[in-house]
Design a protein around this motif. Structure first.
Motif, short mmCIF file in Angstrom:
data_model
loop_
_atom_site.label_atom_id
_atom_site.label_comp_id
_atom_site.label_asym_id
_atom_site.label_seq_id
_atom_site.Cartn_x
_atom_site.Cartn_y
_atom_site.Cartn_z
N LYS A 183 -39.63 -12.60 46.69
CA LYS A 183 -41.05 -12.91 46.73
C LYS A 183 -41.29 -14.41 46.72
CE LYS A 183 -43.39 -8.78 45.03
NZ LYS A 183 -43.95 -8.11 43.85
N SER A 184 -40.24 -15.14 46.97
CA SER A 184 -40.34 -16.60 46.93
C SER A 184 -41.01 -17.12 48.20
CB SER A 184 -38.94 -17.20 46.82
OG SER A 184 -38.15 -16.82 47.92
N HIS A 185 -41.93 -16.32 48.74
CA HIS A 185 -42.56 -16.71 50.00
C HIS A 185 -43.77 -17.60 49.72
CE1 HIS A 185 -44.60 -16.54 53.79
NE2 HIS A 185 -43.53 -16.00 54.33
N CYS A 186 -43.51 -18.74 49.08
CA CYS A 186 -44.59 -19.65 48.78
C CYS A 186 -44.66 -20.71 49.86
CB CYS A 186 -44.40 -20.29 47.40
SG CYS A 186 -42.72 -20.87 47.13
N SER A 187 -44.77 -20.23 51.12
CA SER A 187 -44.75 -21.16 52.24
C SER A 187 -45.95 -22.09 52.19
CB SER A 187 -44.77 -20.38 53.55
OG SER A 187 -45.97 -19.64 53.66
N TYR A 188 -47.00 -21.66 51.45
CA TYR A 188 -48.21 -22.48 51.48
C TYR A 188 -48.00 -23.86 50.88
CZ TYR A 188 -48.53 -20.12 46.92
OH TYR A 188 -48.27 -19.59 45.70
N ASP A 189 -47.04 -23.98 49.92
CA ASP A 189 -46.72 -25.31 49.40
C ASP A 189 -46.28 -26.23 50.52
OD1 ASP A 189 -47.32 -24.98 46.76
OD2 ASP A 189 -45.33 -24.22 46.22
N GLU A 190 -45.36 -25.70 51.32
CA GLU A 190 -44.85 -26.51 52.43
C GLU A 190 -45.95 -26.79 53.45
OE1 GLU A 190 -40.41 -24.56 52.00
OE2 GLU A 190 -41.38 -24.58 53.95
N HIS A 191 -46.86 -25.85 53.60
CA HIS A 191 -47.98 -26.07 54.52
C HIS A 191 -48.84 -27.24 54.05
CE1 HIS A 191 -47.89 -21.73 56.36
NE2 HIS A 191 -46.90 -22.49 56.74
N PHE A 192 -49.09 -27.31 52.74
CA PHE A 192 -49.89 -28.42 52.21
C PHE A 192 -49.20 -29.76 52.45
CE2 PHE A 192 -52.17 -25.31 49.29
CZ PHE A 192 -53.41 -25.50 49.88
N GLU A 193 -47.89 -29.78 52.17
CA GLU A 193 -47.13 -31.02 52.39
C GLU A 193 -47.24 -31.47 53.84
OE1 GLU A 193 -43.12 -31.63 50.60
OE2 GLU A 193 -43.35 -29.53 49.99
N LEU A 194 -47.10 -30.48 54.73
CA LEU A 194 -47.14 -30.78 56.15
C LEU A 194 -48.48 -31.38 56.54
CD1 LEU A 194 -45.48 -30.51 58.73
CD2 LEU A 194 -46.35 -28.20 59.00
N ILE A 195 -49.55 -30.83 56.00
CA ILE A 195 -50.88 -31.34 56.32
C ILE A 195 -51.00 -32.79 55.88
CG2 ILE A 195 -53.34 -31.11 55.80
CD1 ILE A 195 -52.92 -28.11 55.52
N ASP A 196 -50.44 -33.10 54.70
CA ASP A 196 -50.50 -34.49 54.22
C ASP A 196 -49.81 -35.43 55.20
OD1 ASP A 196 -51.95 -33.95 51.99
OD2 ASP A 196 -50.23 -33.73 50.65
N ALA A 197 -48.63 -35.03 55.63
CA ALA A 197 -47.87 -35.87 56.56
C ALA A 197 -48.65 -36.09 57.85
CB ALA A 197 -46.51 -35.24 56.86
N ILE A 198 -49.30 -35.02 58.31
CA ILE A 198 -50.09 -35.13 59.55
C ILE A 198 -51.27 -36.06 59.33
CG2 ILE A 198 -51.62 -33.85 61.09
CD1 ILE A 198 -49.69 -31.43 60.69
N ALA A 199 -51.93 -35.89 58.19
CA ALA A 199 -53.09 -36.73 57.89
C ALA A 199 -52.70 -38.20 57.87
CB ALA A 199 -53.71 -36.32 56.57
#
Lengths: 245, 245
Positions: A183-199
């Motif tokens: 259940k370690s499917h906490c992909s949303y953490d990585e999604h947030f990081e990715l958004i920061d890098a894009i920003a």
DNA sequence: GTTGATTTTTATGTATACAATCCTATTATG
DNA sequence: CATAATAGGATTGTATACATAAAAATCAAC
């Protein structure tokens, strides 16, 4: 004619432009993602027609679309079944996604508008909420929509269309190999990081994060691969034992 | 019922497994490539049905497939027309191809078997023969098949499927912008060079050649872009003249 | 009791009929 | 004369009926 679900009048929400086969397509696709239609399930045209209250014509259209995206397998004269990709096929799909996501990420770093970045954040918040309340199916779908929206921001329709197909397949794969345990499917953490890098328009960082993100998916496949391998070995251990003895 | 072409008994060649919609699909697609169906042409379902001696059901399937590949545009309730991509859309398609072809080329350098390389050479020889005898349509098609076969050699079905769509679109674009004048379409030379690089397993050289190859296509688009721009300026020169005077 | 052939049944592939929609030409009106 | 409204025709969207091929079941033979 028995109709378990009337779709002509259902979903009278905002969009309203959704055609009947779109609705059928989405319902079937969702059912596949949520494992209500497990891999290998036969998709009978007439049954589906009765369920959705439409003729086989509509069902057929939806099925060919799913077939084109390879989410279902269309066997001539033998009907459609839910795809059950092997680990190897799954790896090839993830590889293809690496190729597309790298290009998309770079394009997005160049072209993203701030309003879109906000939209992205909201998407991930919704995704997080789904996983938090245990709605795995919706979570996986929203996770996919995050990547789709990225492809949209890249402003390259052909890449977007390909991404759509790949995300569908990946969702199917995740659903298939996400066997409760991990259940370690906490992909949303990585999604947030990715958004920061894009920003921050940090192209190389964004790409690195994206590749890392895909590594996680692939890693999960490897785990399942070993597990399946072990299972098989367990199942045939007596045979092997006999042979070697 | 008038049937201009009986397809049930035609093409009794080797394949034999081609279903009716495949045949219709290919005929329409070929006609588009050879400009017998120019961009923007309305594709009437009943007419096509009569031409091929099949019902609208089959025509519809072929059209949706072409629509999925975006070679034709399906307008709800308004029928299908041959796609007429703008220069901008053409550039986006070429960009997507860059992404895919790079990955494909690298994979092929790793995985190509010598027998396949021979097959490739034969394909390009056929392509050369077509251009030499002035059969532009067949030439463009074989040029596309070269790239498709490369994608097949990459042994990644999702990439292959995407490549198929992109090659179709590129062929359409080439046909559309190849306005007789620029007969410098000797792409087969570059194809031969590419095969050599692959045979030598020289990944970076092969990729460079491939990118160069795509540069040529894109360059041709730019030329046409300027030409179209000039045409427009010529057409409205009187207006401009009046305004400025 | 198992295997193999034949019939029966079921499901898919295709054609066609009907319904809904859009395009066009004609007419009415300002 | 131009514009708008309406009626007619043509085309697409959907449902259904029929044709064909695969699957299942029955029966025969060993």
């Amino acid at each position: 004619m028995s109709r378990l679900t009337e779709i002509k009048k259902s979903d009278p929400k905002k969009g309203e432009k959704k055609t009947q086969d779109d609705i059928v397509y989405e319902h079937i696709f969702d059912a596949i993602l949520e494992q209500r239609l497990p891999p290998g399930t036969k998709l009978n045209e007439e049954s589906l027609g009765e369920i959705f209250g439409v003729s086989r014509t509509i069902i057929r259209r939806a099925l060919s679309r799913l077939g084109y995206e390879q989410v279902v397998v269309l066997r001539p004269n033998r009907g459609a079944v839910v795809a059950s990709p092997t680990i190897d096929e799954a790896r090839q799909i993830v590889f293809a996604r690496r190729v597309v996501e790298k290009a998309v990420t770079e394009l997005v770093c160049d072209n993203a508008e701030t309003a879109q970045i906000e939209q992205l954040k909201q998407l991930v918040r919704d995704e997080q909420a789904c996983f938090d309340r245990g709605d795995l199916g919706a979570g996986i779908r929203l996770s996919g929509e995050f990547h789709l929206y990225l492809a949209e921001m890249a402003k390259n329709p052909p890449l977007l269309s390909f991404q759509r197909s790949l995300v569908s397949l990946c969702s199917l794969i995740i659903a298939q190999f996400e066997k409760g345990e991990s259940k370690s499917h906490c992909s949303y953490d990585e999604h947030f990081e990715l958004i920061d890098a894009i920003a921050q328009r940090d192209k190389s960082k964004a790409v690195a994060l994206m590749m890392h993100h895909l590594d996680h998916i692939e890693h999960k496949l490897s785990l399942d691969d070993e597990a399946a391998d072990n299972d098989l070995k367990a199942i045939f251990s007596n045979v092997l034992g006999r042979k070697s003895s």
